[in-house]
Design a protein around this motif. Structure first.
Motif, PDB file in Angstrom:
ATOM      1  N   ILE A   1      -0.572  -1.608  -4.299  1.00  0.00           N
ATOM      2  CA  ILE A   1      -0.960  -0.729  -3.193  1.00  0.00           C
ATOM      3  C   ILE A   1       0.298  -0.504  -2.360  1.00  0.00           C
ATOM      4  O   ILE A   1       0.890  -1.464  -1.861  1.00  0.00           O
ATOM      5  CB  ILE A   1      -2.039  -1.380  -2.301  1.00  0.00           C
ATOM      6  CG1 ILE A   1      -3.267  -1.754  -3.139  1.00  0.00           C
ATOM      7  CG2 ILE A   1      -2.419  -0.462  -1.146  1.00  0.00           C
ATOM      8  CD1 ILE A   1      -4.241  -2.681  -2.414  1.00  0.00           C
ATOM      9  N   ARG A   2       0.705   0.749  -2.292  1.00  0.00           N
ATOM     10  CA  ARG A   2       1.874   1.045  -1.451  1.00  0.00           C
ATOM     11  C   ARG A   2       1.419   1.935  -0.307  1.00  0.00           C
ATOM     12  O   ARG A   2       0.825   2.983  -0.533  1.00  0.00           O
ATOM     13  CB  ARG A   2       2.948   1.771  -2.256  1.00  0.00           C
ATOM     14  CG  ARG A   2       4.160   2.083  -1.378  1.00  0.00           C
ATOM     15  CD  ARG A   2       5.267   2.696  -2.151  1.00  0.00           C
ATOM     16  NE  ARG A   2       4.973   4.071  -2.511  1.00  0.00           N
ATOM     17  CZ  ARG A   2       5.743   4.806  -3.296  1.00  0.00           C
ATOM     18  NH1 ARG A   2       6.819   4.303  -3.822  1.00  0.00           N
ATOM     19  NH2 ARG A   2       5.425   6.049  -3.568  1.00  0.00           N
TER      20      ARG A   2
ATOM     21  N   ALA B   1      -1.290   6.118   1.576  1.00  0.00           N
ATOM     22  CA  ALA B   1      -1.540   4.985   0.671  1.00  0.00           C
ATOM     23  C   ALA B   1      -1.694   5.462  -0.767  1.00  0.00           C
ATOM     24  O   ALA B   1      -2.421   6.415  -1.041  1.00  0.00           O
ATOM     25  CB  ALA B   1      -2.811   4.268   1.108  1.00  0.00           C
ATOM     26  N   GLN B   2      -0.985   4.785  -1.646  1.00  0.00           N
ATOM     27  CA  GLN B   2      -1.066   5.136  -3.065  1.00  0.00           C
ATOM     28  C   GLN B   2      -1.302   3.895  -3.903  1.00  0.00           C
ATOM     29  O   GLN B   2      -0.837   2.796  -3.544  1.00  0.00           O
ATOM     30  CB  GLN B   2       0.251   5.772  -3.511  1.00  0.00           C
ATOM     31  CG  GLN B   2       0.480   7.150  -2.935  1.00  0.00           C
ATOM     32  CD  GLN B   2       1.791   7.715  -3.413  1.00  0.00           C
ATOM     33  OE1 GLN B   2       2.836   7.098  -3.221  1.00  0.00           O
ATOM     34  NE2 GLN B   2       1.742   8.870  -4.041  1.00  0.00           N
TER      35      GLN B   2
ATOM     36  N   SER C   1      -9.724   0.904  -4.611  1.00  0.00           N
ATOM     37  CA  SER C   1      -9.974   2.269  -4.108  1.00  0.00           C
ATOM     38  C   SER C   1     -10.342   2.208  -2.628  1.00  0.00           C
ATOM     39  O   SER C   1      -9.871   3.001  -1.808  1.00  0.00           O
ATOM     40  CB  SER C   1     -11.146   2.922  -4.852  1.00  0.00           C
ATOM     41  OG  SER C   1     -11.006   2.764  -6.228  1.00  0.00           O
ATOM     42  N   ILE C   2     -11.197   1.235  -2.294  1.00  0.00           N
ATOM     43  CA  ILE C   2     -11.624   1.070  -0.897  1.00  0.00           C
ATOM     44  C   ILE C   2     -10.433   0.710  -0.015  1.00  0.00           C
ATOM     45  O   ILE C   2     -10.252   1.262   1.079  1.00  0.00           O
ATOM     46  CB  ILE C   2     -12.735  -0.010  -0.830  1.00  0.00           C
ATOM     47  CG1 ILE C   2     -14.036   0.596  -1.365  1.00  0.00           C
ATOM     48  CG2 ILE C   2     -12.901  -0.571   0.580  1.00  0.00           C
ATOM     49  CD1 ILE C   2     -15.163  -0.397  -1.561  1.00  0.00           C
TER      50      ILE C   2
ATOM     51  N   ILE D   1       3.633  -1.370   3.678  1.00  0.00           N
ATOM     52  CA  ILE D   1       2.787  -2.403   3.072  1.00  0.00           C
ATOM     53  C   ILE D   1       2.964  -2.286   1.564  1.00  0.00           C
ATOM     54  O   ILE D   1       2.808  -1.191   1.002  1.00  0.00           O
ATOM     55  CB  ILE D   1       1.291  -2.196   3.416  1.00  0.00           C
ATOM     56  CG1 ILE D   1       1.069  -2.213   4.936  1.00  0.00           C
ATOM     57  CG2 ILE D   1       0.435  -3.262   2.738  1.00  0.00           C
ATOM     58  CD1 ILE D   1      -0.353  -1.818   5.357  1.00  0.00           C
ATOM     59  N   LEU D   2       3.318  -3.399   0.941  1.00  0.00           N
ATOM     60  CA  LEU D   2       3.387  -3.429  -0.525  1.00  0.00           C
ATOM     61  C   LEU D   2       2.549  -4.605  -0.966  1.00  0.00           C
ATOM     62  O   LEU D   2       2.852  -5.753  -0.613  1.00  0.00           O
ATOM     63  CB  LEU D   2       4.843  -3.614  -0.999  1.00  0.00           C
ATOM     64  CG  LEU D   2       5.820  -2.486  -0.676  1.00  0.00           C
ATOM     65  CD1 LEU D   2       7.246  -2.901  -1.045  1.00  0.00           C
ATOM     66  CD2 LEU D   2       5.460  -1.210  -1.417  1.00  0.00           C
TER      67      LEU D   2
END
Ligand SMILES: C[S@@+](CC[C@H](N)C(=O)[O-])C[C@H]1O[C@@H](n2cnc3c(N)ncnc32)[C@H](O)[C@@H]1O
Length: 391
Positions: free
Chosen positions: A348-349, A331-332, A318-319, A279-280
Motif C-alpha cells: 500500500i503506497r 493511495a495505490q 481495498s478497504i 505511507i509504505l
C-alpha cells in the motif's frame, strides 16, 4: 615505476575510458579505520565520475569524484594502502606498493574485451547490490562477512531491496528543510529499518530520525546493540505495542513490512493522525474480515475456505486504500514482490495530497463495506479520531 607515474597512468586510463573497476586494499597503517576502497566509473548527469566506495569496519561511504578532480583523491587513497587490483578493458593489473612507494605493476591480458558499466547502480533493480558487503546486512546474517548474500536469505534481500526502491521513489514527498522523522511499526528483526537508515542517511545523506517499534523485547534489544555498534546514532528501537504508541505529534513517513493482521491498520491510523506525507505498508496475514464477512450474495465464493481467506485479504487491502483516499491520500496498491517469492505481495503506497473526498467516495466505500457486513478496524479508528464524515 614511480608513484607519480602510477597516478598519471591511472588518471590517463580513467580519462580514455578503459577503466572498469579497482579495489585498493591492505592498509599501510595499523590504525587505519578504512579497510579498502572500491573504484568504478559512473555517469552522472552526462558526466563521467569515478565513484570511490569507502569500506570502513562498519560503515560504507560513497563519493563521486569528477575526472578533473580525481588525481588528488586517488593519490590520497593510494598513499594509505599497499595494494591495488585494477581491471581495464583488455587487461587486469595487480599493483603492489613498497614501504618507500616503489611500484610493482603486473599486467595480465584478458581474453575478451570488457566495457565499463556506467550506470550509477549496476543492477537496475537492486539499490543495495548483492556483491557489496553492507555492515548491517552482515550483522543481521543476510550477508557473509565478504558480502555474499546467503542463499537462504536471498528472498529477504530481495524484499529489502524492493522496499528501498519504493522509499527511493517517495523521496520527493519528504521534507528537505528539517530532519525527516520515520517510523517502522512491527519492525521485528529490523532488516528494513536498518536498510532504510543505511540508504537514506549513509547513501543519500538525508538528515533522518528513525524509530523501529516491536512487541519483542529481546529482538529489540539486539537491534539496539547493532545500531550502537554500527554508530547509527539517529536510529533507535523501542519495545511497545503500536496501539499504545502516542509519543509523536508529527511523523513524515510510516513504514510497515508484514506487520501482523490489524497491526497494519493500527500503523495506518497512526500515520493518518500524524499527517505522515508517505505511507509504505506491506500487510501480512489478515484475519479480521475473515471472521466478520457475512454476505449471502457472495456465498458461492465464500463457501470455499481458501477463497474466503484470499478474498478477505484482498477486501481488507481495498478497504485500506479506499479509506486512505477518503482522508486525503493518493493511495495505490502495488505489487511488492512477485508471487514466486512471497504470497504477501501487495504494497500500500499512500502519498498525502490533502485532496478532499467527494460525497460519492464515502457512499462507494460504505456500499462495499455493507456488502461484506463488516466493521473494519481502520474505519473505526479513523472515525473515532474524527477523520471520516458520514455520507
Ligand atoms: C512478520 S514480523 C515482520 C518483522 C519485520 N517487519 C520484517 O519484515 O522482517 C511482524 C512483526 O510485527 C510485530 N507486531 C505485531 N503486532 C504488533 C503490535 N501491535 N505492536 C508492535 N509490534 C507488533 C511482531 O512482534 C513481529 O515482530
Amino acid at each position: 615505476m614511480q608513484f607519480e607515474e602510477l597516478i598519471d597512468t591511472l588518471v590517463q586510463r580513467f580519462n580514455e575510458g578503459s577503466f572498469i573497476q579497482a579495489t585498493i586494499s591492505q592498509p599501510r597503517y595499523k590504525s587505519s579505520e578504512l579497510v579498502k576502497v572500491k573504484l568504478k566509473p559512473v555517469q552522472l548527469k552526462n558526466e563521467i565520475h569515478i565513484q570511490f566506495e569507502y569500506h570502513y569496519e562498519r560503515i560504507l561511504k560513497h563519493e563521486n569524484v569528477k575526472l578533473t578532480e580525481v588525481r588528488a583523491a586517488l593519490q590520497q587513497q593510494l598513499e594509505q594502502f599497499k595494494q591495488m587490483q585494477a581491471e581495464f578493458t583488455a587487461e587486469k593489473v595487480h599493483i603492489q606498493l613498497t614501504k618507500k612507494f616503489k611500484v610493482s605493476w603486473k599486467a595480465e591480458k584478458t581474453a575478451t574485451k570488457k566495457t565499463a558499466d556506467l550506470s550509477h547502480n549496476r543492477k537496475k533493480n537492486y539499490l543495495l547490490d548483492d556483491e557489496t558487503p553492507y555492515p548491517f546486512l552482515i550483522r543481521l546474517g543476510v550477508q557473509t562477512p565478504d558480502g555474499k548474500v546467503k542463499k537462504q536469505k536471498y528472498d529477504k534481500f530481495r524484499q529489502i531491496n524492493r522496499f528501498v526502491e519504493y522509499i527511493d521513489d517517495a523521496l520527493a514527498h519528504l521534507p528537505k528543510d528539517r530532519p525527516v522523522r520515520i517510523l517502522d511499526f512491527g519492525s521485528g528483526k529490523s532488516y528494513l529499518t536498518f536498510a532504510l537508515y543505511h540508504y537514506l542517511h549513509l547513501e543519500k545523506g538525508l538528515d533522518i530520525r528513525v524509530t523501529g517499534l516491536d512487541l519483542k523485547k529481546e529482538v529489540i534489544e539486539e537491534c539496539n546493540v547493532i545500531a550502537k555498534d554500527l554508530e547509527y546514532d539517529q536510529l533507535e528501537f523501542l519495545v511497545g505495542d503500536i496501539n499504545d504508541y502516542n509519543e509523536e505529534t508529527a511523523v513524515d513517513m510510516v513504514v510497515t513490512l508484514h506487520a501482523c493482521d490489524v497491526a497494519t491498520d493500527m500503523a495506518l491510523a497512526r500515520a493518518v493522525k500524524w499527517g505522515a506525507k508517505v505511507i509504505l505498508s506491506v500487510p501480512c496475514c489478515q484475519h479480521e474480515l475473515f471472521s466478520q464477512i457475512d454476505s449471502p450474495a457472495l456465498d458461492v465464493m465464500l463457501q470455499h475456505g481458501l477463497l474466503k481467506e484470499r478474498f478477505s485479504a484482498l477486501a481488507t487491502d481495498s478497504i485500506r486504500a479506499e479509506l486512505l483516499s477518503i482522508v486525503g491520500y493518493d493511495a495505490q496498491l502495488l505489487e511488492f514482490i512477485d508471487m514466486e517469492h512471497t504470497p504477501k505481495n501487495i504494497l500500500i503506497r499512500a502519498y498525502y495530497t490533502g485532496k478532499k473526498p467527494t460525497a460519492e467516495n464515502m457512499v462507494k466505500y460504505e456500499a462495499f463495506r455493507d456488502l461484506l457486513n463488516a466493521k473494519p478496524f481502520l474505519e473505526t479508528e479513523l472515525e473515532e479520531a474524527g477523520y471520516l464524515v458520514r455520507s
